[in-house]
Write an enzyme that holds these catalytic residues in place. Structure first.
Site, mmCIF file in Angstrom:
data_model
loop_
_atom_site.group_PDB
_atom_site.id
_atom_site.type_symbol
_atom_site.label_atom_id
_atom_site.label_comp_id
_atom_site.label_asym_id
_atom_site.label_seq_id
_atom_site.Cartn_x
_atom_site.Cartn_y
_atom_site.Cartn_z
ATOM 1 N N TYR A 167 30.684 -35.693 30.584
ATOM 2 C CA TYR A 167 30.159 -36.498 31.346
ATOM 3 C C TYR A 167 31.161 -37.511 32.008
ATOM 4 C CZ TYR A 167 28.052 -40.535 33.668
ATOM 5 O OH TYR A 167 27.722 -41.553 34.504
ATOM 6 N N ALA B 189 24.469 -38.907 43.566
ATOM 7 C CA ALA B 189 24.333 -37.678 42.903
ATOM 8 C C ALA B 189 25.253 -37.155 41.714
ATOM 9 C CB ALA B 189 24.050 -36.595 43.866
ATOM 10 N N PRO C 40 14.756 -46.718 28.162
ATOM 11 C CA PRO C 40 13.269 -46.415 28.495
ATOM 12 C C PRO C 40 12.910 -45.417 27.198
ATOM 13 C CG PRO C 40 14.733 -45.951 30.072
ATOM 14 C CD PRO C 40 15.364 -46.522 29.174
ATOM 15 N N ARG D 267 25.932 -39.900 17.928
ATOM 16 C CA ARG D 267 26.300 -39.055 19.101
ATOM 17 C C ARG D 267 27.884 -38.514 18.767
ATOM 18 N NH1 ARG D 267 26.024 -41.863 24.681
ATOM 19 N NH2 ARG D 267 24.003 -40.937 24.925
ATOM 20 N N ASN E 89 26.297 -50.126 32.150
ATOM 21 C CA ASN E 89 25.152 -49.496 31.807
ATOM 22 C C ASN E 89 23.905 -50.412 32.733
ATOM 23 O OD1 ASN E 89 26.672 -48.753 29.592
ATOM 24 N ND2 ASN E 89 24.790 -47.786 28.733
ATOM 25 N N THR F 88 31.461 -44.953 36.998
ATOM 26 C CA THR F 88 30.880 -45.599 35.750
ATOM 27 C C THR F 88 32.278 -46.159 35.016
ATOM 28 O OG1 THR F 88 30.116 -44.989 33.710
ATOM 29 C CG2 THR F 88 31.199 -43.285 34.902
ATOM 30 N N ASP F 89 31.715 -47.042 34.440
ATOM 31 C CA ASP F 89 32.880 -47.661 33.424
ATOM 32 C C ASP F 89 33.482 -46.628 32.398
ATOM 33 O OD1 ASP F 89 30.642 -47.830 31.749
ATOM 34 O OD2 ASP F 89 30.685 -49.918 31.410
ATOM 35 N N GLU F 90 32.639 -45.750 31.939
ATOM 36 C CA GLU F 90 32.975 -44.677 30.953
ATOM 37 C C GLU F 90 34.348 -44.069 31.331
ATOM 38 O OE1 GLU F 90 29.743 -42.190 29.479
ATOM 39 O OE2 GLU F 90 28.341 -43.871 29.661
ATOM 40 N N LYS G 54 33.077 -37.326 35.745
ATOM 41 C CA LYS G 54 33.125 -38.396 36.557
ATOM 42 C C LYS G 54 34.613 -38.938 36.829
ATOM 43 C CE LYS G 54 30.091 -40.304 38.282
ATOM 44 N NZ LYS G 54 29.265 -40.407 39.410
ATOM 45 N N GLY H 199 31.532 -38.239 19.202
ATOM 46 C CA GLY H 199 32.534 -38.678 20.031
ATOM 47 C C GLY H 199 32.131 -40.039 20.758
HETATM 48 P P1 NAD Z 1 19.976 -39.939 37.207
HETATM 49 O O1 NAD Z 1 20.306 -38.920 36.263
HETATM 50 O O2 NAD Z 1 18.841 -41.025 37.145
HETATM 51 O O3 NAD Z 1 19.942 -39.469 38.869
HETATM 52 C C1 NAD Z 1 20.634 -38.468 39.619
HETATM 53 C C2 NAD Z 1 20.147 -37.987 40.742
HETATM 54 O O4 NAD Z 1 21.159 -37.051 41.276
HETATM 55 C C3 NAD Z 1 18.846 -37.281 40.523
HETATM 56 O O5 NAD Z 1 18.006 -37.342 41.528
HETATM 57 C C4 NAD Z 1 19.123 -35.578 40.791
HETATM 58 O O6 NAD Z 1 18.152 -34.943 41.306
HETATM 59 C C5 NAD Z 1 20.240 -35.698 41.595
HETATM 60 N N1 NAD Z 1 21.215 -34.680 41.579
HETATM 61 C C6 NAD Z 1 21.761 -34.175 40.452
HETATM 62 N N2 NAD Z 1 22.391 -33.078 40.790
HETATM 63 C C7 NAD Z 1 22.440 -32.974 42.263
HETATM 64 C C8 NAD Z 1 23.019 -31.866 43.125
HETATM 65 N N3 NAD Z 1 23.917 -30.918 42.537
HETATM 66 N N4 NAD Z 1 22.778 -32.092 44.360
HETATM 67 C C9 NAD Z 1 22.179 -32.960 44.671
HETATM 68 N N5 NAD Z 1 21.460 -34.057 44.269
HETATM 69 C C10 NAD Z 1 21.746 -33.841 42.641
HETATM 70 O O7 NAD Z 1 21.563 -40.790 37.352
HETATM 71 P P2 NAD Z 1 21.588 -42.339 37.478
HETATM 72 O O8 NAD Z 1 21.457 -43.308 36.361
HETATM 73 O O9 NAD Z 1 20.736 -42.993 38.777
HETATM 74 O O10 NAD Z 1 23.181 -42.330 37.969
HETATM 75 C C11 NAD Z 1 23.440 -42.479 39.522
HETATM 76 C C12 NAD Z 1 25.037 -42.566 39.577
HETATM 77 O O11 NAD Z 1 25.396 -43.891 39.122
HETATM 78 C C13 NAD Z 1 25.913 -41.383 38.935
HETATM 79 O O12 NAD Z 1 26.754 -41.124 39.650
HETATM 80 C C14 NAD Z 1 26.194 -42.137 37.746
HETATM 81 O O13 NAD Z 1 27.356 -41.426 36.980
HETATM 82 C C15 NAD Z 1 26.242 -43.377 38.109
HETATM 83 N N6 NAD Z 1 26.374 -44.465 37.093
HETATM 84 C C16 NAD Z 1 25.026 -44.745 36.389
HETATM 85 C C17 NAD Z 1 25.086 -45.711 35.405
HETATM 86 C C18 NAD Z 1 23.798 -45.934 34.416
HETATM 87 O O14 NAD Z 1 23.683 -46.873 33.739
HETATM 88 N N7 NAD Z 1 22.804 -44.991 34.579
HETATM 89 C C19 NAD Z 1 26.154 -46.653 35.232
HETATM 90 C C20 NAD Z 1 27.285 -46.503 35.914
HETATM 91 C C21 NAD Z 1 27.348 -45.511 37.111
HETATM 92 O O1 TDX Z 2 17.703 -42.651 21.700
HETATM 93 C C1 TDX Z 2 18.887 -43.110 21.778
HETATM 94 N N1 TDX Z 2 19.599 -43.764 20.866
HETATM 95 C C2 TDX Z 2 20.602 -44.793 20.773
HETATM 96 O O2 TDX Z 2 21.028 -45.161 19.939
HETATM 97 C C3 TDX Z 2 19.824 -43.181 22.983
HETATM 98 C C4 TDX Z 2 19.290 -42.066 24.165
HETATM 99 C C5 TDX Z 2 20.910 -43.468 22.951
HETATM 100 N N2 TDX Z 2 21.470 -44.357 21.990
HETATM 101 C C6 TDX Z 2 22.699 -45.202 22.014
HETATM 102 C C7 TDX Z 2 23.811 -44.380 22.751
HETATM 103 C C8 TDX Z 2 24.644 -45.511 23.409
HETATM 104 O O3 TDX Z 2 25.566 -46.092 22.333
HETATM 105 O O4 TDX Z 2 22.396 -46.061 23.035
HETATM 106 C C9 TDX Z 2 23.408 -46.425 23.976
HETATM 107 C C10 TDX Z 2 23.350 -46.118 25.511
HETATM 108 O O5 TDX Z 2 22.874 -44.601 25.655
HETATM 109 P P1 TDX Z 2 22.585 -43.971 26.958
HETATM 110 O O6 TDX Z 2 21.290 -44.620 27.637
HETATM 111 O O7 TDX Z 2 22.502 -42.557 26.875
HETATM 112 O O8 TDX Z 2 23.591 -44.581 27.781
HETATM 113 P P2 TDX Z 2 25.186 -44.290 27.878
HETATM 114 O O9 TDX Z 2 25.564 -43.183 27.042
HETATM 115 O O10 TDX Z 2 26.071 -45.775 27.246
HETATM 116 O O11 TDX Z 2 25.753 -44.143 29.296
HETATM 117 C C11 TDX Z 2 25.139 -44.683 30.370
HETATM 118 O O12 TDX Z 2 25.900 -45.571 30.994
HETATM 119 C C12 TDX Z 2 26.969 -45.403 31.816
HETATM 120 C C13 TDX Z 2 24.596 -43.849 31.488
HETATM 121 O O13 TDX Z 2 23.564 -42.776 30.965
HETATM 122 C C14 TDX Z 2 25.748 -43.483 32.326
HETATM 123 O O14 TDX Z 2 25.295 -42.692 33.318
HETATM 124 C C15 TDX Z 2 26.549 -44.378 32.792
HETATM 125 O O15 TDX Z 2 27.706 -43.761 33.488
#
Ligand code: NAD
Ligand code: TDX
Length: 332
Positions: free
Chosen positions: A148, A79, A190, A271, A177, A121-123, A152, A273
């Site tokens: 963000y 979460a 998406p 974006r 990612n 996350t790697d970020e 984290k 930063g």
């Molecule tokens: P997401 O935003 O799709 O899902 C987050 C979920 O957490 C949602 O279901 C939301 O309802 C729930 N949530 C948010 N706040 C809450 C709270 N206060 N209490 C209970 N539930 C809560 O995120 P995701 O992309 O599935 O990421 C999941 C985890 O993986 C995060 O910790 C993120 O930092 C980490 N992560 C994501 C990526 C990526 O590429 N998406 C990469 C590396 C790590």
């Molecule tokens: O419309 C867009 N156009 C675009 O060029 C969006 C939404 C993003 N971007 C760029 C920004 C980033 O360089 O694409 C790259 C990916 O963007 P995001 O999907 O927002 O991901 P990022 O910011 O890299 O972070 C993701 O990976 C690490 C996840 O959202 C984080 O939760 C995770 O920790």
């Protein structure tokens, strides 16, 4: 049966974790705790609902978290507020959920002496130059850029301190990612796929030179299971699958796969930063725990993801207008 609590199990990676676990690890009895924020939905768990216990609630609710953790053996903590762009607009939800929420979970696993795996996350490492020969490793110093990633990073630090000071049995993973089904349409891949399905152009931030290291969500989740089974308490593992691609490369692939030319590409405001490049060296996980990714062909994984969004318009269509209105107001 091992009782496992999955926080954030109605979000993108958490829901995929639930589906993956039901399919591949029948010995787990799953409870999901999720606040169902804008990013979470029971629709993500439709096929799983009759096989799990679902609790709608907040990870900052210490009474609820204490009770649920006392009833389970393992906690996998997904979460979080997860979107960088949102963290530039309103920081409090990131501080509250990512930091206070993780603190709340740590206090409960400490009290009840339960096993925790913290998803990060790697970020947290900041970014790399495009021509840097190095990748992130477990010893790369933390240097987060956005609200963000700094929230984290704070949560990771809390986990490390609770391990060292209180002997909490925790592991941490930092993944690159993710892509795959059920990813919110605010995220890059998406958003672009659904833009084309909606007759809109792709929206590329800046020049699109930024590099992300893509991994299929099932590979992330298989790595999490490997860490649960073989990981050493107190250790951090980086998860990645050598999937570095510049954003413009990914945009061009989406255009090609969906039969559109360059006139469907819009350059929009960058974006603030904006991190330039992420790249993960996952040798520790591969060598010490024997994990390997299965989705090594990004184009094939991307094609399957495009098919999933094409076939599941019911899932994303109700969200599309609101997400795009928010981006439009930001010039993106
Ligand atoms: P997401 O935003 O799709 O899902 C987050 C979920 O957490 C949602 O279901 C939301 O309802 C729930 N949530 C948010 N706040 C809450 C709270 N206060 N209490 C209970 N539930 C809560 O995120 P995701 O992309 O599935 O990421 C999941 C985890 O993986 C995060 O910790 C993120 O930092 C980490 N992560 C994501 C990526 C990526 O590429 N998406 C990469 C590396 C790590
Ligand atoms: O419309 C867009 N156009 C675009 O060029 C969006 C939404 C993003 N971007 C760029 C920004 C980033 O360089 O694409 C790259 C990916 O963007 P995001 O999907 O927002 O991901 P990022 O910011 O890299 O972070 C993701 O990976 C690490 C996840 O959202 C984080 O939760 C995770 O920790």
């Amino acid at each position: 049966m091992t009782k496992i609590l999955v926080t954030g199990g109605a979000g993108f990676i958490g829901a995929n974790f639930v589906h993956y676990t039901l399919k591949n690890k029948p010995d787990y009895k799953i409870t999901v705790l999720d606040a169902l924020t804008y990013a979470g939905s029971k629709n993500n768990l439709k096929a799983a609902m009759d096989k799990i216990t679902f609790i709608e609630g907040d990870i900052t609710d210490s009474e609820l978290v204490d009770k649920l953790i006392s009833e389970n053996e393992i906690v996998v903590h997904f979460a979080a507020e997860s979107h960088n762009d949102n963290s530039l607009l309103d920081q409090w939800p990131f501080i509250n959920t990512n930091i206070i929420g993780t603190y709340t979970i740590l206090q409960a696993v400490r009290k009840h002496e339960k096993r925790l795996h913290h998803i990060s996350t790697d970020e947290v490492c900041g970014d790399l130059e495009l021509d840097d020969p190095n990748k992130f490793t477990e010893s790369t110093p933390y240097n987060p850029s956005s609200p963000y990633s700094s929230a984290k990073a704070s949560s990771d630090m809390l986990v490390r301190a609770w391990v060292r000071s209180f002997g909490v049995k925790a592991t941490i993973s930092n993944c690159s990612n993710n892509y795959g089904p059920y990813q919110h349409i605010e995220k890059m891949i998406p958003r672009q796929i659904t833009n084309l399905l909606f007759g809109q152009k792709l929206k590329l931030y800046g020049l699109g030179e930024n590099v992300r290291d893509w991994i299929h969500v099932d590979d992330h989740n298989s790595a999490v299971h490997t860490i649960l089974e073989k990981g050493k308490i107190g250790e951090t593992y980086l998860i990645g699958a050598n999937g570095e691609k510049s954003n413009i490369e990914v945009f061009n692939l989406i255009l090609k796969m969906m039969g559109k030319d360059n006139s469907w590409l819009d350059h929009v405001k960058d974006r603030p930063g904006h991190d330039m490049r992420y790249a993960i060296d996952s040798s520790k996980l591969q060598k010490e725990l024997g994990w390997k990714p299965t989705f090594t062909n990004f184009e094939e994984g991307l094609a399957n993801t495009i098919d999933w969004y094409r076939d599941n318009q019911w899932w994303w269509e109700p969200l599309k207008a609101k997400v795009e209105a928010k981006y439009k107001a930001q010039g993106q």
